[in-house]
Design a protein around this motif. Structure first.
Motif, PDB file in Angstrom:
ATOM      1  N   LEU A 113      59.936  31.394  32.813  1.00  0.00           N
ATOM      2  CA  LEU A 113      61.074  30.748  33.617  1.00  0.00           C
ATOM      3  C   LEU A 113      60.814  30.300  34.732  1.00  0.00           C
ATOM      4  O   LEU A 113      59.365  30.868  35.414  1.00  0.00           O
ATOM      5  N   ASP A 114      61.513  29.341  35.409  1.00  0.00           N
ATOM      6  CA  ASP A 114      60.897  28.892  36.825  1.00  0.00           C
ATOM      7  C   ASP A 114      61.579  29.576  38.014  1.00  0.00           C
ATOM      8  O   ASP A 114      61.351  28.974  39.120  1.00  0.00           O
ATOM      9  N   MET A 115      62.250  30.538  37.719  1.00  0.00           N
ATOM     10  CA  MET A 115      62.755  31.278  38.994  1.00  0.00           C
ATOM     11  C   MET A 115      62.914  32.800  38.528  1.00  0.00           C
ATOM     12  O   MET A 115      62.983  33.269  37.352  1.00  0.00           O
ATOM     13  N   LYS A 116      63.302  33.650  39.526  1.00  0.00           N
ATOM     14  CA  LYS A 116      63.354  35.202  39.474  1.00  0.00           C
ATOM     15  C   LYS A 116      64.860  35.348  39.317  1.00  0.00           C
ATOM     16  O   LYS A 116      65.672  34.775  40.397  1.00  0.00           O
ATOM     17  N   PHE A 117      65.296  36.340  38.931  1.00  0.00           N
ATOM     18  CA  PHE A 117      66.680  36.889  38.845  1.00  0.00           C
ATOM     19  C   PHE A 117      66.605  38.424  39.190  1.00  0.00           C
ATOM     20  O   PHE A 117      65.832  39.177  38.897  1.00  0.00           O
ATOM     21  N   ASP A 118      67.797  38.541  39.974  1.00  0.00           N
ATOM     22  CA  ASP A 118      67.823  40.164  39.780  1.00  0.00           C
ATOM     23  C   ASP A 118      68.014  40.735  38.481  1.00  0.00           C
ATOM     24  O   ASP A 118      67.477  41.944  38.096  1.00  0.00           O
ATOM     25  N   THR A 119      68.856  40.160  37.652  1.00  0.00           N
ATOM     26  CA  THR A 119      69.283  40.517  36.267  1.00  0.00           C
ATOM     27  C   THR A 119      69.249  39.421  35.325  1.00  0.00           C
ATOM     28  O   THR A 119      69.633  38.293  35.573  1.00  0.00           O
ATOM     29  N   ILE A 120      68.523  39.852  34.045  1.00  0.00           N
ATOM     30  CA  ILE A 120      68.880  38.926  32.907  1.00  0.00           C
ATOM     31  C   ILE A 120      69.748  39.509  31.990  1.00  0.00           C
ATOM     32  O   ILE A 120      69.341  40.725  31.566  1.00  0.00           O
ATOM     33  N   ILE A 121      70.708  38.923  31.573  1.00  0.00           N
ATOM     34  CA  ILE A 121      71.471  39.573  30.368  1.00  0.00           C
ATOM     35  C   ILE A 121      71.716  38.681  29.402  1.00  0.00           C
ATOM     36  O   ILE A 121      71.862  37.262  29.488  1.00  0.00           O
ATOM     37  N   CYS A 122      71.462  39.093  28.052  1.00  0.00           N
ATOM     38  CA  CYS A 122      71.299  38.532  26.821  1.00  0.00           C
ATOM     39  C   CYS A 122      72.426  39.237  25.820  1.00  0.00           C
ATOM     40  O   CYS A 122      72.035  40.268  25.444  1.00  0.00           O
ATOM     41  N   SER A 123      73.536  38.483  25.769  1.00  0.00           N
ATOM     42  CA  SER A 123      74.459  39.231  25.057  1.00  0.00           C
ATOM     43  C   SER A 123      74.796  38.459  23.675  1.00  0.00           C
ATOM     44  O   SER A 123      74.851  37.363  23.506  1.00  0.00           O
ATOM     45  N   TYR A 124      74.663  39.270  22.567  1.00  0.00           N
ATOM     46  CA  TYR A 124      74.970  38.953  21.352  1.00  0.00           C
ATOM     47  C   TYR A 124      74.134  37.532  20.883  1.00  0.00           C
ATOM     48  O   TYR A 124      74.622  36.820  20.281  1.00  0.00           O
ATOM     49  N   ALA A 125      72.598  37.551  21.259  1.00  0.00           N
ATOM     50  CA  ALA A 125      72.121  36.313  20.943  1.00  0.00           C
ATOM     51  C   ALA A 125      70.707  36.482  20.704  1.00  0.00           C
ATOM     52  O   ALA A 125      70.042  35.750  19.979  1.00  0.00           O
ATOM     53  N   LEU A 126      69.904  37.521  21.215  1.00  0.00           N
ATOM     54  CA  LEU A 126      68.739  38.002  20.869  1.00  0.00           C
ATOM     55  C   LEU A 126      68.129  37.921  19.388  1.00  0.00           C
ATOM     56  O   LEU A 126      67.216  37.647  18.930  1.00  0.00           O
ATOM     57  N   HIS A 127      69.175  38.429  18.593  1.00  0.00           N
ATOM     58  CA  HIS A 127      69.038  38.300  17.104  1.00  0.00           C
ATOM     59  C   HIS A 127      68.613  36.943  16.666  1.00  0.00           C
ATOM     60  O   HIS A 127      67.991  36.924  15.682  1.00  0.00           O
TER      61      HIS A 127
END
Length: 157
Positions: A113-127
């Motif tokens: 990724l081109d930037m940093k985040f406090d939180t990354i949320i992946c909801s019902y997609a990683l599958h």
């Protein structure tokens, strides 16, 4: 009162909806206009539990779909975010009023990724991430945030 989450296999649901036969990309190309996550109330419950425990801060809504996570978190005051999804960029923008990068799991796995985040949320997609990309994807996500949150209907992404 404890909230009990019950889930049917998301892979079985995709199969029943025809995705197993035509592939995920083709499925979303034909069905994305009508797509509604049948587990929205569970997602919102999970998000509420999370924000009660940590400060989400800036976040990336990874695999954002039509914007359920961004919409919920915006309503409770989190406005510093980006979103990405290779299939739902226009629908996400129409639903949320925010831009959506067309980054895929494969893109992030290969390039980070081109930037940093406090939180990354992946909801019902990683599958949806091909197994061959999973290790690099998770590594690249882990070095781009303080908190990596995966919301999934089972113990498998």
């Amino acid at each position: 009162m404890k909230h009990i989450l019950t889930f049917e296999s998301i892979r079985n649901q995709y199969s029943e909806m025809g995705a197993a036969h035509i592939g995920i990309d083709a499925y979303y190309a034909t069905k994305k206009q009508d797509y509604k996550n049948p587990h929205l109330s569970n997602i919102e419950h999970c998000l509420q539990e999370i924000i009660d425990k940590i400060n989400i801060g800036s976040f990336l809504d990874l695999g954002c779909g039509n914007g359920e996570v961004s919409t919920f978190l915006s309503k409770v005051g989190f406005e510093d975010f980006r979103a990405c999804d290779p299939h739902f960029d226009e629908i996400y923008k129409n639903n949320t009023g925010h831009e959506c990068d067309k980054l895929s799991f494969q893109d992030i796995s290969k390039n980070g990724l081109d930037m940093k985040f406090d939180t990354i949320i992946c909801s019902y997609a990683l599958h949806l991430c091909p197994a061959s990309y999973m290790n690099n994807l998770l590594y690249n996500l882990s070095i781009s945030c303080k908190h990596l949150i995966v919301i999934s209907p089972s113990k498998y992404p």
